[in-house]
Design an enzyme around this catalytic site. Structure first.
Site, PDB file in Angstrom:
ATOM      1  N   LEU A   1     -24.135 -23.069  -9.235  1.00 29.44           N
ATOM      2  CA  LEU A   1     -25.477 -22.834  -8.707  1.00 29.44           C
ATOM      3  C   LEU A   1     -26.237 -21.821  -9.554  1.00 29.44           C
ATOM      4  CD1 LEU A   1     -24.789 -22.659  -4.848  1.00 29.44           C
ATOM      5  CD2 LEU A   1     -25.835 -24.525  -6.145  1.00 29.44           C
ATOM      6  N   GLY A   2     -25.519 -20.879 -10.156  1.00 31.42           N
ATOM      7  CA  GLY A   2     -26.187 -19.868 -10.978  1.00 31.42           C
ATOM      8  C   GLY A   2     -25.182 -18.931 -11.615  1.00 31.42           C
TER       9      GLY A   2
ATOM     10  N   GLY B   1     -24.722 -14.907 -13.441  1.00 30.78           N
ATOM     11  CA  GLY B   1     -25.270 -13.578 -13.606  1.00 30.78           C
ATOM     12  C   GLY B   1     -24.384 -12.740 -14.498  1.00 30.78           C
TER      13      GLY B   1
ATOM     14  N   VAL C   1     -21.997 -18.134  -9.394  1.00 31.17           N
ATOM     15  CA  VAL C   1     -22.140 -18.643  -8.036  1.00 31.17           C
ATOM     16  C   VAL C   1     -21.913 -20.156  -8.052  1.00 31.17           C
ATOM     17  CG1 VAL C   1     -23.635 -18.839  -6.018  1.00 31.17           C
ATOM     18  CG2 VAL C   1     -23.797 -16.824  -7.489  1.00 31.17           C
TER      19      VAL C   1
ATOM     20  N   ASP D   1     -33.775  -5.165  -8.404  1.00 36.21           N
ATOM     21  CA  ASP D   1     -33.820  -6.301  -9.335  1.00 36.21           C
ATOM     22  C   ASP D   1     -34.612  -7.444  -8.706  1.00 36.21           C
ATOM     23  OD1 ASP D   1     -33.439  -7.734 -11.647  1.00 36.21           O
ATOM     24  OD2 ASP D   1     -31.402  -8.395 -11.139  1.00 36.21           O
TER      25      ASP D   1
END
Length: 581
Positions: A15-16, A18, A23, A135
């Site tokens: 999903l993502g 970082g 994720v 952030d």
């Protein structure tokens, strides 16, 4: 496939990503319920334990519909890496939404207001809990869908969040370059300033940049080479920004910065909303803490904006559809003053129609709340504003929308072709959207003109009826004058009667003059009545105006071109992926 005590996920279903973890899209091993599984990376595991646990501890204290919900904290069965399980937001991040071609010039007004409402609500909850995010950016705002299908936006990624009371400061650096407060940017990116402490209000700068990005589709401060390729100029733009400016852009290399205190013309927001939003942006995009708003001021201003009532008003003199935001407690007179500023039609000349019926407030009603006098409106069924004056109202500004229309290079560069195709698709979608809006406004204009014509026709016929009554009285007056003349002829003192201040001669002359004016007025009214009739000049010029006609299919053709542009982009993107594989 990876497992924890209660959840499972595939390493390919990302999903993502970082700086501290990745994720994945996961599911509960028993119920099959979807979830977002955040697994710390090697770098994330190297951080001190208190930092590894910070996100889950912060989320555990938060309970709000606009903040992603914590479901569990577990360990991966093999590596024993920390796993944070959160609710999944199937709509993707706001960053990915803004990267879609249809949103290249910002979100639509309704979507923008939904984002603003949800993000502000989430931020307010953080402040109530004494937490600073540190952030804030579109990438950390996720879109989810409720049971009714409507979107809601949630704050996420609390890796860098921490507790910070009012007046307390912090010295650690975190965040994303383009959204960093200038003081933090100087130290984190340029490494030119000495360590210093920062207040929680640095989040306001980040949210200001985010709001601008969502409203326009681009960042407010941009060197020509890009914010990450010319970091020194990026810092200069944010720190040397004139007071009140909300953007600074270098159009060409080595050129001066173009400052602006307004949102760009390509922005999809209405003029009324822009006027309310710009002061908020100008007050949070201030590098000087002494000039920047506090959280309380920001929340008060956004609350004032978001709690306003929406009224769709079509200004017939301007040929423009307005979205008007007013307070529920505003009087009819206050609403008229607001409309006067938007349209240039002064309150004494304003005429209102809805579905062919005039809207008006009595003298007593002018001081009452306008809300009670107004119907529910939509863009297709607005209140129509006309002017009772013969002069021209304030003309609407020409719709000179700045769009980037790209051209393909003759050289073969697949990556560049993808970017060019995306720009072309974005421009095509925007042109179709604008043409569709113009076509809708023309439909409303024709309906409004028909209403005005009907009112004009009714008033003309009423005037003709009254004129007929006046003519009857005129004939009676003429008969009376004739009899008076005969009596005067028989009178022995005719000269004295004739020379009297209200003598027969003066009265007779006045009646003849009035008769002439009545005949002239009757002729003009008859002409107006004929022009208002179906097929008349006025009816034809108002109700069959030149422009988009259904038979032209102009909007439908532009829709096809926009679809072809998107198909081209998809094909170019597919070719690029196949080549990279």
């Amino acid at each position: 496939m990876q497992l924890s005590q209660n959840y499972t996920w595939l390493l390919t279903d990302v999903l993502g990503r970082g700086s501290t973890g990745c994720v994945y899209h996961g599911r509960h091993r028993t119920t099959g319920a979807p979830s977002a599984i955040k697994v710390l990376s090697v770098d994330g595991m190297r951080r001190p334990p208190e930092l590894q646990e910070r996100e889950s501890r912060v989320l555990a204290e938060l309970d709000h519909p606009n903040i992603v919900r914590l479901l569990a904290v577990e360990e991966e069965s093999v590596t024993r890496h920390r796993v944070v399980v959160m609710e999944v937001c199937s709509g993707g991040s706001l960053h990915s939404i803004l990267n879609e071609p249809e949103n290249a010039y910002g979100l639509s007004e309704d979507d923008f207001l939904q984002v603003l409402s949800d993000v502000v609500a989430g931020m307010n909850h953080l402040r109530e809990k004494g937490i600073v995010h540190r952030d804030l950016k579109p990438g950390n705002i996720m879109r989810a869908f409720r049971a009714d299908g409507k979107a809601t936006y949630k704050l996420t990624d609390f890796d860098t969040a921490r507790w910070l009371e009012d007046g307390e400061q912090f010295v650690s650096l975190c965040g994303t370059e383009e959204y960093l407060h200038p003081d933090m940017y100087a130290r984190a990116v340029l490494r030119t300033s000495q360590p210093r402490a920062y207040h929680a209000t640095v989040d306001l700068w980040s949210i200001g940049v985010t709001i601008y990005h969502v409203a326009t589709g681009c960042l407010p401060f941009r060197p020509h080479a890009g914010p990450r390729r010319d970091q020194k100029l990026m810092h200069q733009i944010t720190t040397r920004k004139p007071k009140g400016a909300i953007s600074g852009v270098q159009e060409q290399a080595n050129e001066k910065i173009t400052w602006s205190d307004t949102l760009p013309s390509s922005c999809l927001l209405s003029e009324c909303l822009k006027a309310l939003l710009v002061p908020i942006l100008a007050s949070v995009l201030e590098a000087d803490p002494g000039q920047c708003w506090s959280f309380d001021q920001f929340f008060a201003a956004t609350k004032d904006l978001l709690q306003r009532e929406l009224l769709h008003v079509y200004s017939l003199p301007q040929h423009t559809l307005h979205r008007v935001y007013y307070h529920a407690h505003d009087t009819w007179a206050q609403l008229q003053e607001l409309l006067s500023g938007l349209t240039g039609v002064t309150p004494d000349l304003q005429l209102f129609f809805n579905e062919g019926r005039p809207l008006a407030a009595t003298a007593a009603g002018a001081a009452a709340a306008a809300r009670g006098h107004l119907p529910a409106t939509t863009p297709h069924d607005p209140v129509v504003l006309a002017s009772a004056g013969t002069g021209q109202a304030q003309a609407a500004a020409p719709r000179q929308i700045e769009l980037h229309i790209p051209t393909f290079s003759r050289n073969t560069d697949m990556l560049q072709d993808v970017h060019t195709a995306q720009d072309a698709a974005s421009a095509a979608i925007q042109i179709h959207r604008l043409s569709d809006r113009v076509a809708q406004e023309q439909v409303v204009a024709r309906r409004a003109a028909s209403w005005i014509r009907s009112k004009f026709e009714d008033e003309t016929r009423t005037a003709l009826q009254r004129l007929a009554e006046v003519k009857v009285r005129r004939d009676a007056a003429g008969d009376l004058l004739h009899k008076t003349r005969r009596l005067c002829t028989l009178a022995t003192r005719q000269e004295q009667l004739t020379s009297a201040p209200c003598g027969v001669t003066e009265v007779e002359a006045a009646v003849r003059s009035a008769c002439g004016r009545l005949e002239e007025l009757e002729g003009r009214l008859m002409e107006v009545d004929a022009s208002c009739a179906p097929g008349g000049d006025l009816s034809a010029s108002w109700c069959q105006s030149v422009g988009f006609q259904p038979s032209d299919c102009s909007v439908e053709r532009l829709a096809v071109l926009a679809k072809l542009s998107l198909d081209t982009l998809v094909q170019f993107d597919r070719d690029l992926q196949q080549r990279s594989e």
